[in-house]
Write an enzyme that holds these catalytic residues in place. Structure first.
Site, PDB file in Angstrom:
ATOM      1  N   GLU A  88       1.566  -1.600   8.265  1.00 61.18           N
ATOM      2  CA  GLU A  88       0.758  -0.519   8.825  1.00 61.18           C
ATOM      3  C   GLU A  88       0.730  -0.433  10.359  1.00 61.18           C
ATOM      4  OE1 GLU A  88      -1.442   1.956   7.330  1.00 61.18           O
ATOM      5  OE2 GLU A  88      -1.438   2.505   9.433  1.00 61.18           O
ATOM      6  N   GLN A 109       0.779  -1.245   0.000  1.00 60.23           N
ATOM      7  CA  GLN A 109       0.000   0.000   0.000  1.00 60.23           C
ATOM      8  C   GLN A 109       0.813   1.301   0.000  1.00 60.23           C
ATOM      9  OE1 GLN A 109      -3.535   2.247   2.528  1.00 60.23           O
ATOM     10  NE2 GLN A 109      -3.242   0.114   2.911  1.00 60.23           N
ATOM     11  N   ASP A 158       0.648   3.470   6.109  1.00 58.38           N
ATOM     12  CA  ASP A 158       0.787   3.115   4.694  1.00 58.38           C
ATOM     13  C   ASP A 158       0.522   4.304   3.761  1.00 58.38           C
ATOM     14  OD1 ASP A 158       1.518   0.537   5.192  1.00 58.38           O
ATOM     15  OD2 ASP A 158      -0.449  -0.322   4.883  1.00 58.38           O
ATOM     16  N   GLY A 180      -6.995  19.282  19.706  1.00 56.64           N
ATOM     17  CA  GLY A 180      -6.547  20.663  19.552  1.00 56.64           C
ATOM     18  C   GLY A 180      -6.921  21.567  20.708  1.00 56.64           C
ATOM     19  N   GLY A 181      -7.557  21.008  21.734  1.00 55.72           N
ATOM     20  CA  GLY A 181      -7.911  21.844  22.880  1.00 55.72           C
ATOM     21  C   GLY A 181      -9.370  22.267  22.873  1.00 55.72           C
TER      22      GLY A 181
END
Ligand code: COA
Length: 416
Positions: free
Chosen positions: A140, A17, A169, A248-249
Site C-alpha cells: 500500500e 488486500q 490496495d 477542486g478549487g
C-alpha cells in the site's frame, strides 16, 4: 433473486488486500469465487493482527466474504493438475502475486490462454509491465509514494504523508474489477479471453489526476491560487502539499468545533463554495460581508482566507460538529462532521443502507464489515462470512469429478 454475475466462475489466486478486495466485490454480485490457498497456512492475512486466538483475523474476514476456500499446493504436480482442471472450466483467474510468481509456477499467460482461450486473466502488480520498477514487490504505502499521493498529501512544513484510505490496495482492486467486467463484456462479442493488468502505481495516479493538472498550471503561471501558499508564500517548481485545502478549487478547511480541546475529532470540514457565499454570511450572522468588496469574490477573499476561517471557528466554538452541520445544512452549505470509525460503525443510516453490515462467522461470532458501496435498484448484495481455510476443498474437488478416494490421495501427498 438472480444476481448479475451468477454463473461466472472465478479462480481467486489473490492475497492480502488489493486482489481480495476485487474478487470480494465480484462475489457480492453473484460470481462463484473460489479462493485458492496454500495448504496449512492460506492467505497471510488470516494470521495478521489477530484479535481472537485461533480465529481468522478481521483483516482476512473483511476482504474475503462470500467466497469459497480451496487449499491447493500449486507447486506440486498433483496440485497443478487440479488447477488445470479448474482453469478449463473457469471464466476468470485473478492474481496478485509478486512479479513472475505465476510464470515460475508454470502458469504464464500463454499457458493459461492455451488451457482456456476464453478465460480472462487479471493481475495486480506494483508497477505496470515494462516499467523500470516492474520487478519490485509492492505494498500500500509504497504505491501511495510511487503514485504521487504522498508528495501531495500533508502539510507543507511536514514530510510527505500517507493516507489511511487504501488508495494502493482496495482502490487498485476496484480498478481491476472494472477491467474484468469490461473483458467479460468483450468476450461476449469476440468469444475470446484476454489479459487484464492493473498496477498499483497507475491506480493511485488515476486518483491524483488533479495534482497533475496543478503541476501543469504551476509550470505555466508559477502559482496555484487555491493553495494556502497563495498569495503570501513561495511556490517552487513542483506541486506543494496543500494541507486541508480543497483540491477542486473550492477553498475549504478543517475547522474546530466545541470540545476540540479534549476530542481530537471535534471538527467539521467547511467549504466556501462561490455560490454559497451569501448563505454562508447569513448563517454566520455576517450579512455585512455579502457586498463588502474585501469579501464579495473568491479572489478578494483568498488573501485573508485564514482570517475568514478563524471567524467561522469563533462561530463554531459553542456548537458541536453535529449541531454545526445541522445549522449549515439549512443554508445549503457544503460541510460534514469529521466522523470517527466508532461513529461510522454505529451510524444507523449506514446500517440501514447495508454499507456497514454485521456478519455471523462460525469461529469468531459476528463481526462488522463494509458492505457493497454500490447500490442497485434490483439487487441488494448480501454479505456472507469469509470461508475457513479449506472449508470448500472437498466440495470443489467433487465438482471437478474427483472421487472420495482421489481426494484422500491428494491429501496424503499434501497437495490439498
Ligand atoms: N501453492 C504453492 N505456492 C504458492 C501458492 C499455492 N497455493 N500460493 C502462492 N504460492 C507461492 C508463489 O508461487 C510464490 O512462490 P515463488 O516466489 O517461489 O515463485 C510465493 O508463494 C510467494 O508469492 P508472493 O506473491 O511473491 O508473496 P510475498 O509474500 O513474497 O509478497 C506481495 C507479497 C504482496 C508483496 C507480492 O505478492 C506483490 O508484490 N504482489 C503484487 C502487488 C500487490 O498486490 N501488493 C499487495 C497489495 S495488498
Amino acid at each position: 433473486m438472480t444476481k448479475p454475475l451468477e454463473g461466472i466462475k472465478i479462480i481467486d489466486f489473490t492475497h492480502v488486500q488489493a486482489g481480495p478486495a476485487c474478487t470480494q466485490l465480484l462475489a457480492w454480485f453473484g460470481a462463484d469465487v473460489i479462493k485458492v490457498e496454500r495448504p496449512g497456512s492460506g492467505d497471510v492475512t488470516r494470521n495478521q493482527l489477530r484479535d481472537i486466538p485461533d480465529a481468522d483475523a478481521l483483516y482476512f474476514t473483511m476482504l474475503n466474504s462470500n467466497k469459497k476456500s480451496l487449499t491447493l499446493d500449486t507447486k506440486k504436480p498433483e496440485g497443478k493438475e487440479v488447477l488445470e482442471k479448474l482453469i478449463r472450466e473457469s471464466d476468470v483467474l485473478v492474481e496478485n502475486f509478486g512479479p513472475g510468481a505465476l510464470d515460475r509456477m508454470g502458469f504464464s499467460w500463454e499457458r493459461l490462454n492455451e488451457l482456456n482461450p476464453k478465460m480472462i486473466v487479471a493481475s495486480v502488480k506494483g508497477f505496470s509491465d515494462g516499467h523500470h520498477y516492474d520487478d519490485l514487490k509492492v505494498y500500500e504505502n509504497v504505491a501511495q509514494c510511487a503514485g504521487g499521493a504522498a508528495s501531495t498529501t500533508g502539510f507543507w512544513d511536514g514530510p510527505p504523508t500517507i493516507s489511511a484510505a487504501a488508495l494502493g490496495d482496495s482502490n487498485t482492486g476496484m480498478h481491476l474489477a472494472i477491467g474484468i467486467l469490461t473483458a467479460l463484456l468483450g468476450r461476449d462479442k469476440t468469444g475470446k479471453g484476454q489479459k487484464v493488468a492493473v498496477s498499483m502505481q497507475d491506480s493511485v495516479l488515476n486518483l491524483c489526476r488533479v495534482k497533475l493538472r496543478d503541476q501543469q498550471r504551476l509550470e505555466r503561471v508559477g502559482y496555484l491560487e487555491e493553495y494556502p501558499q497563495y498569495p503570501h508564500g513561495e511556490f517552487g517548481d513542483v506541486v506543494p502539499r496543500g494541507g486541508n485545502a480543497g483540491g477542486g478549487g473550492q477553498p475549504g478547511w478543517v475547522l474546530k468545533c466545541k470540545g476540540w480541546e479534549t476530542d481530537s475529532n471535534a471538527y467539521i470540514y467547511f467549504t466556501i463554495q462561490g455560490h454559497a457565499w451569501e448563505p454562508i454570511c447569513k448563517a454566520l450572522g455576517k450579512p455585512e460581508w455579502i457586498d463588502d468588496p474585501a469579501y464579495k469574490t473568491a479572489e478578494a477573499r483568498q488573501p485573508h482566507i485564514f482570517e475568514i476561517f478563524k471567524t467561522i471557528e469563533a462561530w463554531l466554538a459553542d456548537k458541536t460538529k453535529f449541531e454545526a452541520v445541522d445549522i449549515l445544512r439549512k443554508f445549503d452549505i457544503p460541510c460534514a462532521p469529521v466522523l470517527t470509525m466508532k461513529e461510522l460503525a454505529n451510524d444507523p443510516s449506514l446500517r440501514a443502507s447495508g454499507t456497514i453490515v454485521e456478519v455471523p462467522h462460525k469461529k469468531r461470532g459476528s463481526y462488522l464489515t463494509v458492505g457493497s458501496p454500490i447500490k442497485f435498484s434490483d439487487m441488494k448484495p448480501e454479505v456472507t462470512a469469509s470461508p475457513l481455510l479449506g472449508e470448500h476443498t472437498d466440495e470443489v474437488l467433487a465438482s471437478l469429478g474427483y472421487s472420495k478416494q482421489e481426494i484422500f490421495n491428494l491429501r496424503e501427498v499434501k497437495a490439498v
